[in-house]
Write an enzyme that holds these catalytic residues in place. Structure first.
Site, PDB file in Angstrom:
ATOM      1  N   CYS A 116      40.759  -6.040 -19.471  1.00 46.41           N
ATOM      2  CA  CYS A 116      40.903  -4.682 -19.969  1.00 46.41           C
ATOM      3  C   CYS A 116      42.304  -4.098 -19.807  1.00 46.41           C
ATOM      4  CB  CYS A 116      39.903  -3.820 -19.214  1.00 46.41           C
ATOM      5  SG  CYS A 116      39.650  -2.260 -19.985  1.00 46.41           S
ATOM      6  N   GLU A 143      43.461  -3.020 -28.099  1.00 47.28           N
ATOM      7  CA  GLU A 143      43.261  -4.472 -28.033  1.00 47.28           C
ATOM      8  C   GLU A 143      41.871  -4.849 -28.504  1.00 47.28           C
ATOM      9  OE1 GLU A 143      45.405  -4.468 -23.655  1.00 47.28           O
ATOM     10  OE2 GLU A 143      43.500  -5.477 -23.927  1.00 47.28           O
TER      11      GLU A 143
HETATM   12  N1  SAH Z   1      34.962   1.756 -19.420  1.00 43.54           N
HETATM   13  C1  SAH Z   1      33.977   0.747 -19.607  1.00 43.54           C
HETATM   14  C2  SAH Z   1      34.390  -0.406 -20.516  1.00 43.54           C
HETATM   15  C3  SAH Z   1      35.783  -0.924 -20.418  1.00 43.54           C
HETATM   16  S1  SAH Z   1      36.212  -1.916 -19.019  1.00 43.54           S
HETATM   17  C4  SAH Z   1      33.487   0.247 -18.262  1.00 43.54           C
HETATM   18  O1  SAH Z   1      34.010   0.675 -17.253  1.00 43.54           O
HETATM   19  O2  SAH Z   1      32.550  -0.548 -18.234  1.00 43.54           O
HETATM   20  C5  SAH Z   1      35.333  -3.400 -19.257  1.00 43.54           C
HETATM   21  C6  SAH Z   1      35.095  -4.173 -17.981  1.00 43.54           C
HETATM   22  O3  SAH Z   1      36.292  -4.839 -17.541  1.00 43.54           O
HETATM   23  C7  SAH Z   1      34.648  -3.281 -16.841  1.00 43.54           C
HETATM   24  O4  SAH Z   1      33.587  -3.871 -16.138  1.00 43.54           O
HETATM   25  C8  SAH Z   1      35.901  -3.220 -16.012  1.00 43.54           C
HETATM   26  O5  SAH Z   1      35.616  -2.829 -14.719  1.00 43.54           O
HETATM   27  C9  SAH Z   1      36.439  -4.638 -16.154  1.00 43.54           C
HETATM   28  N2  SAH Z   1      37.829  -4.840 -15.755  1.00 43.54           N
HETATM   29  C10 SAH Z   1      38.843  -3.955 -15.781  1.00 43.54           C
HETATM   30  N3  SAH Z   1      39.971  -4.507 -15.284  1.00 43.54           N
HETATM   31  C11 SAH Z   1      39.666  -5.777 -14.936  1.00 43.54           C
HETATM   32  C12 SAH Z   1      40.415  -6.851 -14.366  1.00 43.54           C
HETATM   33  N4  SAH Z   1      41.692  -6.730 -14.088  1.00 43.54           N
HETATM   34  N5  SAH Z   1      39.761  -8.022 -14.141  1.00 43.54           N
HETATM   35  C13 SAH Z   1      38.458  -8.171 -14.464  1.00 43.54           C
HETATM   36  N6  SAH Z   1      37.708  -7.203 -15.012  1.00 43.54           N
HETATM   37  C14 SAH Z   1      38.307  -6.006 -15.242  1.00 43.54           C
END
Ligand code: SAH
Length: 352
Positions: free
Chosen positions: A339, A98
């Site tokens: 994400c 994505e």
């Molecule tokens: N692996 C990396 C980058 C990808 S996730 C990391 O962990 O930073 C990017 C961001 O989106 C991260 O802060 C993650 O915790 C957040 N994220 C994941 N799922 C989410 C959701 N359902 N709602 C809001 N933020 C979310």
């Protein structure tokens, strides 16, 4: 030479090496980079200011492969893209990723994916439900940007590595990608316009601080104590909060830059005033910026988003402790752009 046959994976220096090996002058490199990244040509025959022989040689050596668009959805100032990567690995699954374009008044930002699937298994995150099957190559990372620019006619000013995957679990390709997109003859994205977000792989934060191509750093903290954080993020058992924060402080000392701490607000999990106070104590007077993120509820995880009142109360405690804190607008919520949600949605819909 460490590059694949897709031209978008080549650094400027590798392009110069190719030219020399091909018996050409390396002074042709700027024309090629500019044609690829400014004019955004679709055929090597359109590279400006080089001879026919070199055009043919480029075409015989390299591809200009872009990811294939599967779905594109727009809402207000957010456009999300679901792409399929050409699958060259032995497994025959579709490699779906994505990207999300956010049009802001200070320029467009593109959030890109760094892996197909993710092995970090954060308890609240949709991406982790699909195990990692592929690390994106530098070419696949760059070509997400080119594909989006071509599809939307917009110029990307900011790049955030917050899509599917853990960038520091794909470190070398990410650094090569940064070198390519920062090059002044190409996309020329500035250091301060790139944010790499990690779940907290401490040794790689150290490497990133020392790397000439580093951009800004964001850490998904999500909890100020080990008990809560280990429950939410298994990586915390390897690199616990104190070690992670010390590494982040070292990054700040070396680079002079602020570090962003991302903090998803999960109802009665990590959103109490006591946890806000713990977070403030953890930060102290160091150069951190806390970004409070509304949780985009995903199916079956058992987490609820914090109410606005609870978020504000948490915010107030941080403010009273003189912590720099912002609340993220719910970018992408209406288009399921958190994400991994887009891919999960798609897989769900094709299974029906
Ligand atoms: N692996 C990396 C980058 C990808 S996730 C990391 O962990 O930073 C990017 C961001 O989106 C991260 O802060 C993650 O915790 C957040 N994220 C994941 N799922 C989410 C959701 N359902 N709602 C809001 N933020 C979310």
């Amino acid at each position: 030479m460490n590059h694949d046959a897709n031209i978008y994976g080549l650094t400027y220096t590798q392009l110069e090496d190719f030219l020399i090996a091909a018996g050409e002058k390396k002074t042709k490199a700027p024309f090629i980079f500019q044609s690829l990244y400014r004019t955004q040509i679709s055929s090597f025959m359109d590279v400006a200011d080089i001879n026919q022989r070199l055009k043919t040689q480029l075409a015989e050596t390299f591809s200009m492969t872009l990811p294939q668009l599967i779905r594109q959805t727009a809402a207000a100032d957010t456009v999300k893209f679901l792409f399929a990567l050409p699958n060259t690995d032995s497994d025959k699954q579709d490699h779906l990723i994505e990207a999300v374009l956010m049009k802001q008044n200070y320029g467009s930002s593109l959030c890109i994916s760094t892996q197909v699937g993710c092995n970090m298994a954060c308890a609240f995150c949709q991406s982790g439900r699909f195990k990692k099957v592929h690390n994106l190559t530098a070419a696949e990372l760059v070509s997400q940007m080119i594909a989006v620019q071509k599809l939307t006619d917009c110029t990307i000013q900011n790049v955030v590595l917050m899509g599917i995957g853990e960038p520091f679990d794909n470190y070398d390709n990410i650094m090569q990608f940064l070198e390519i997109i920062m090059h002044p003859h190409g996309l020329a994205i500035g250091k301060n316009h790139i944010t790499v977000s990690t779940c907290g792989i401490a040794p790689k934060i150290n490497d990133y601080a020392m790397h000439p191509q580093h951009g800004l750093l964001a850490i998904s903290l999500h909890a100020p104590d080990d008990t809560t954080r280990s429950r939410l993020m298994p990586i915390n058992r390897r690199y616990p909060v104190t070690e992670l924060m010390n590494t982040a402080r070292e990054y700040i000392r070396i680079t002079g830059k602020k570090v962003m701490l991302e903090y998803i607000m999960l109802h009665e999990v990590n959103d109490t005033p006591e946890q806000a106070q713990l977070l403030a104590d953890l930060i102290g007077k160091d150069k951190f910026h806390v970004n409070l993120i509304p949780y985009n509820a995903t199916e079956n995880f058992g987490f609820q988003p914090s109410s606005r009142a609870r978020i504000l109360a948490f915010y107030d405690v941080l403010k009273k402790n003189n912590i720099t804190v912002t609340m993220r607008r719910e970018f992408g919520a209406s288009v399921n752009a958190a994400c991994g949600q887009l891919r999960a949605d798609y897989e769900h819909s094709i299974q029906q």
